[in-house]
Design a protein around this motif. Structure first.
Motif, PDB file in Angstrom:
ATOM      1  N   ARG A 130      -0.323   2.713   4.211  1.00  0.00           N
ATOM      2  CA  ARG A 130      -1.152   3.699   3.531  1.00  0.00           C
ATOM      3  C   ARG A 130      -2.303   3.070   2.785  1.00  0.00           C
ATOM      4  O   ARG A 130      -2.212   1.940   2.304  1.00  0.00           O
ATOM      5  CB  ARG A 130      -0.278   4.465   2.549  1.00  0.00           C
ATOM      6  CG  ARG A 130      -0.974   5.611   1.864  1.00  0.00           C
ATOM      7  CD  ARG A 130      -0.088   6.263   0.868  1.00  0.00           C
ATOM      8  NE  ARG A 130      -0.219   5.583  -0.428  1.00  0.00           N
ATOM      9  CZ  ARG A 130       0.433   5.955  -1.514  1.00  0.00           C
ATOM     10  NH1 ARG A 130       1.274   6.965  -1.483  1.00  0.00           N
ATOM     11  NH2 ARG A 130       0.258   5.319  -2.649  1.00  0.00           N
ATOM     12  N   SER A 131      -3.377   3.832   2.670  1.00  0.00           N
ATOM     13  CA  SER A 131      -4.478   3.524   1.761  1.00  0.00           C
ATOM     14  C   SER A 131      -4.677   4.736   0.868  1.00  0.00           C
ATOM     15  O   SER A 131      -4.486   5.871   1.310  1.00  0.00           O
ATOM     16  CB  SER A 131      -5.774   3.261   2.531  1.00  0.00           C
ATOM     17  OG  SER A 131      -5.638   2.138   3.370  1.00  0.00           O
ATOM     18  N   ALA A 132      -5.047   4.491  -0.379  1.00  0.00           N
ATOM     19  CA  ALA A 132      -5.344   5.566  -1.336  1.00  0.00           C
ATOM     20  C   ALA A 132      -6.617   5.173  -2.058  1.00  0.00           C
ATOM     21  O   ALA A 132      -6.621   4.210  -2.824  1.00  0.00           O
ATOM     22  CB  ALA A 132      -4.188   5.752  -2.318  1.00  0.00           C
ATOM     23  N   VAL A 133      -7.694   5.910  -1.788  1.00  0.00           N
ATOM     24  CA  VAL A 133      -8.988   5.535  -2.355  1.00  0.00           C
ATOM     25  C   VAL A 133      -9.625   6.716  -3.080  1.00  0.00           C
ATOM     26  O   VAL A 133      -9.297   7.872  -2.841  1.00  0.00           O
ATOM     27  CB  VAL A 133      -9.952   5.012  -1.260  1.00  0.00           C
ATOM     28  CG1 VAL A 133      -9.406   3.754  -0.622  1.00  0.00           C
ATOM     29  CG2 VAL A 133     -10.205   6.073  -0.203  1.00  0.00           C
ATOM     30  N   SER A 134     -10.551   6.379  -3.938  1.00  0.00           N
ATOM     31  CA  SER A 134     -11.280   7.370  -4.717  1.00  0.00           C
ATOM     32  C   SER A 134     -12.565   7.739  -3.999  1.00  0.00           C
ATOM     33  O   SER A 134     -13.134   6.939  -3.260  1.00  0.00           O
ATOM     34  CB  SER A 134     -11.604   6.781  -6.081  1.00  0.00           C
ATOM     35  OG  SER A 134     -12.098   7.767  -6.936  1.00  0.00           O
ATOM     36  N   ALA A 135     -13.013   8.978  -4.224  1.00  0.00           N
ATOM     37  CA  ALA A 135     -14.290   9.440  -3.694  1.00  0.00           C
ATOM     38  C   ALA A 135     -15.017  10.188  -4.799  1.00  0.00           C
ATOM     39  O   ALA A 135     -14.387  10.882  -5.603  1.00  0.00           O
ATOM     40  CB  ALA A 135     -14.065  10.357  -2.497  1.00  0.00           C
ATOM     41  N   ALA A 136     -16.338  10.064  -4.819  1.00  0.00           N
ATOM     42  CA  ALA A 136     -17.136  10.755  -5.834  1.00  0.00           C
ATOM     43  C   ALA A 136     -17.073  12.265  -5.640  1.00  0.00           C
ATOM     44  O   ALA A 136     -17.159  13.026  -6.596  1.00  0.00           O
ATOM     45  CB  ALA A 136     -18.576  10.271  -5.784  1.00  0.00           C
ATOM     46  N   SER A 137     -16.918  12.700  -4.392  1.00  0.00           N
ATOM     47  CA  SER A 137     -16.719  14.113  -4.088  1.00  0.00           C
ATOM     48  C   SER A 137     -16.106  14.205  -2.702  1.00  0.00           C
ATOM     49  O   SER A 137     -16.152  13.253  -1.921  1.00  0.00           O
ATOM     50  CB  SER A 137     -18.028  14.906  -4.158  1.00  0.00           C
ATOM     51  OG  SER A 137     -18.873  14.570  -3.094  1.00  0.00           O
ATOM     52  N   LEU A 138     -15.518  15.348  -2.412  1.00  0.00           N
ATOM     53  CA  LEU A 138     -14.919  15.609  -1.110  1.00  0.00           C
ATOM     54  C   LEU A 138     -15.437  16.941  -0.587  1.00  0.00           C
ATOM     55  O   LEU A 138     -15.938  17.769  -1.374  1.00  0.00           O
ATOM     56  CB  LEU A 138     -13.390  15.616  -1.204  1.00  0.00           C
ATOM     57  CG  LEU A 138     -12.739  14.259  -1.460  1.00  0.00           C
ATOM     58  CD1 LEU A 138     -11.238  14.411  -1.702  1.00  0.00           C
ATOM     59  CD2 LEU A 138     -13.000  13.300  -0.308  1.00  0.00           C
ATOM     60  N   PRO A 139     -15.323  17.199   0.716  1.00  0.00           N
ATOM     61  CA  PRO A 139     -15.840  18.447   1.273  1.00  0.00           C
ATOM     62  C   PRO A 139     -15.312  19.678   0.531  1.00  0.00           C
ATOM     63  O   PRO A 139     -14.129  19.749   0.180  1.00  0.00           O
ATOM     64  CB  PRO A 139     -15.322  18.431   2.714  1.00  0.00           C
ATOM     65  CG  PRO A 139     -15.150  16.975   3.026  1.00  0.00           C
ATOM     66  CD  PRO A 139     -14.713  16.346   1.730  1.00  0.00           C
ATOM     67  N   LEU A 140     -16.217  20.604   0.275  1.00  0.00           N
ATOM     68  CA  LEU A 140     -15.900  21.889  -0.356  1.00  0.00           C
ATOM     69  C   LEU A 140     -15.320  21.742  -1.759  1.00  0.00           C
ATOM     70  O   LEU A 140     -14.739  22.677  -2.297  1.00  0.00           O
ATOM     71  CB  LEU A 140     -14.943  22.700   0.530  1.00  0.00           C
ATOM     72  CG  LEU A 140     -15.402  22.913   1.989  1.00  0.00           C
ATOM     73  CD1 LEU A 140     -14.308  23.571   2.801  1.00  0.00           C
ATOM     74  CD2 LEU A 140     -16.691  23.717   2.026  1.00  0.00           C
ATOM     75  N   GLY A 141     -15.433  20.543  -2.335  1.00  0.00           N
ATOM     76  CA  GLY A 141     -14.931  20.312  -3.690  1.00  0.00           C
ATOM     77  C   GLY A 141     -13.427  20.158  -3.776  1.00  0.00           C
ATOM     78  O   GLY A 141     -12.869  20.205  -4.881  1.00  0.00           O
ATOM     79  N   VAL A 142     -12.754  19.944  -2.634  1.00  0.00           N
ATOM     80  CA  VAL A 142     -11.293  19.818  -2.663  1.00  0.00           C
ATOM     81  C   VAL A 142     -10.874  18.584  -3.440  1.00  0.00           C
ATOM     82  O   VAL A 142     -11.630  17.624  -3.582  1.00  0.00           O
ATOM     83  CB  VAL A 142     -10.664  19.801  -1.245  1.00  0.00           C
ATOM     84  CG1 VAL A 142     -10.918  21.115  -0.532  1.00  0.00           C
ATOM     85  CG2 VAL A 142     -11.139  18.614  -0.431  1.00  0.00           C
ATOM     86  N   ALA A 143      -9.643  18.624  -3.931  1.00  0.00           N
ATOM     87  CA  ALA A 143      -9.112  17.533  -4.741  1.00  0.00           C
ATOM     88  C   ALA A 143      -8.684  16.338  -3.902  1.00  0.00           C
ATOM     89  O   ALA A 143      -8.822  15.190  -4.324  1.00  0.00           O
ATOM     90  CB  ALA A 143      -7.931  18.032  -5.569  1.00  0.00           C
ATOM     91  N   VAL A 144      -8.142  16.608  -2.695  1.00  0.00           N
ATOM     92  CA  VAL A 144      -7.566  15.545  -1.872  1.00  0.00           C
ATOM     93  C   VAL A 144      -7.852  15.826  -0.398  1.00  0.00           C
ATOM     94  O   VAL A 144      -7.869  16.983   0.035  1.00  0.00           O
ATOM     95  CB  VAL A 144      -6.029  15.467  -2.074  1.00  0.00           C
ATOM     96  CG1 VAL A 144      -5.414  14.356  -1.232  1.00  0.00           C
ATOM     97  CG2 VAL A 144      -5.680  15.257  -3.549  1.00  0.00           C
ATOM     98  N   GLU A 145      -8.049  14.760   0.358  1.00  0.00           N
ATOM     99  CA  GLU A 145      -8.125  14.824   1.819  1.00  0.00           C
ATOM    100  C   GLU A 145      -7.324  13.654   2.356  1.00  0.00           C
ATOM    101  O   GLU A 145      -7.450  12.535   1.851  1.00  0.00           O
ATOM    102  CB  GLU A 145      -9.565  14.754   2.314  1.00  0.00           C
ATOM    103  CG  GLU A 145      -9.668  14.803   3.831  1.00  0.00           C
ATOM    104  CD  GLU A 145     -11.092  14.866   4.358  1.00  0.00           C
ATOM    105  OE1 GLU A 145     -11.259  14.805   5.583  1.00  0.00           O
ATOM    106  OE2 GLU A 145     -12.045  14.946   3.547  1.00  0.00           O
ATOM    107  N   ILE A 146      -6.513  13.906   3.387  1.00  0.00           N
ATOM    108  CA  ILE A 146      -5.676  12.852   3.957  1.00  0.00           C
ATOM    109  C   ILE A 146      -5.736  12.922   5.482  1.00  0.00           C
ATOM    110  O   ILE A 146      -5.612  14.013   6.067  1.00  0.00           O
ATOM    111  CB  ILE A 146      -4.209  12.949   3.494  1.00  0.00           C
ATOM    112  CG1 ILE A 146      -4.125  12.910   1.963  1.00  0.00           C
ATOM    113  CG2 ILE A 146      -3.365  11.827   4.109  1.00  0.00           C
ATOM    114  CD1 ILE A 146      -2.718  13.121   1.419  1.00  0.00           C
TER     115      ILE A 146
END
Length: 153
Positions: A130-146
């Motif tokens: 697994r990798s777990a990384v931070s993003a400044a923003s995600l599509p549609l303002g969602v909290a998480v994408e995997i």
């Protein structure tokens, strides 16, 4: 009902229909015994789970959002397997993206929401790299994408 879906039912989870892509891509690609599932965004009952970790959203809420991503990943896997999710050999890898502030450092705890769920639902088949990384923003303002990689029979 499949063995995996029976186990999910014991956990109180029913797989939804696989979500449709939101742009110009396919939800999954099967090549040989490998299934690559495109990033699944945090949503529940058709509603987006939005927010930024470290700014009004707790780590626990982020982990719950990550669990919804894992449920969507399994729904996509079932679709990729022609409805027979019991073809799963193992979860190979997850790549998790967390919408967070620059100083937020609990990305692994957020993505644990998906990892813990997959192990609870699938046992050893659910253990993965697994990798777990931070993003400044995600599509549609969602909290998480995997996104995920699965091995199938």
């Amino acid at each position: 009902m499949s063995l995996i879906e029976s186990r999910l039912a014991e956990l109180g989870v029913t797989l939804p229909d696989a979500p449709a892509p939101a742009a110009n891509y396919v939800p999954y690609v099967v090549t040989g015994n490998t299934v690559y599932v495109s990033g699944q965004i945090s949503m529940q009952d058709g509603a987006l789970i939005t927010g930024k970790l470290g700014e009004g959203m707790t780590t626990e809420a982020g982990a719950a959002a990550a669990k919804t991503c894992a449920i969507s990943l399994l729904a996509q896997l079932r679709a990729a397997c022609g409805g027979d999710i019991d073809r799963l050999v193992r979860v190979v890898k997850l790549v998790g993206f967390v919408n967070s502030t620059p100083d937020f450092t609990e990305q692994p705890k957020v993505i644990n929401g998906a990892s813990d769920f997959l192990v609870a639902a699938l046992g050893d088949k659910g253990r993965h790299a697994r990798s777990a990384v931070s993003a400044a923003s995600l599509p549609l303002g969602v909290a998480v994408e995997i996104e995920a990689i699965f091995e199938i029979a």
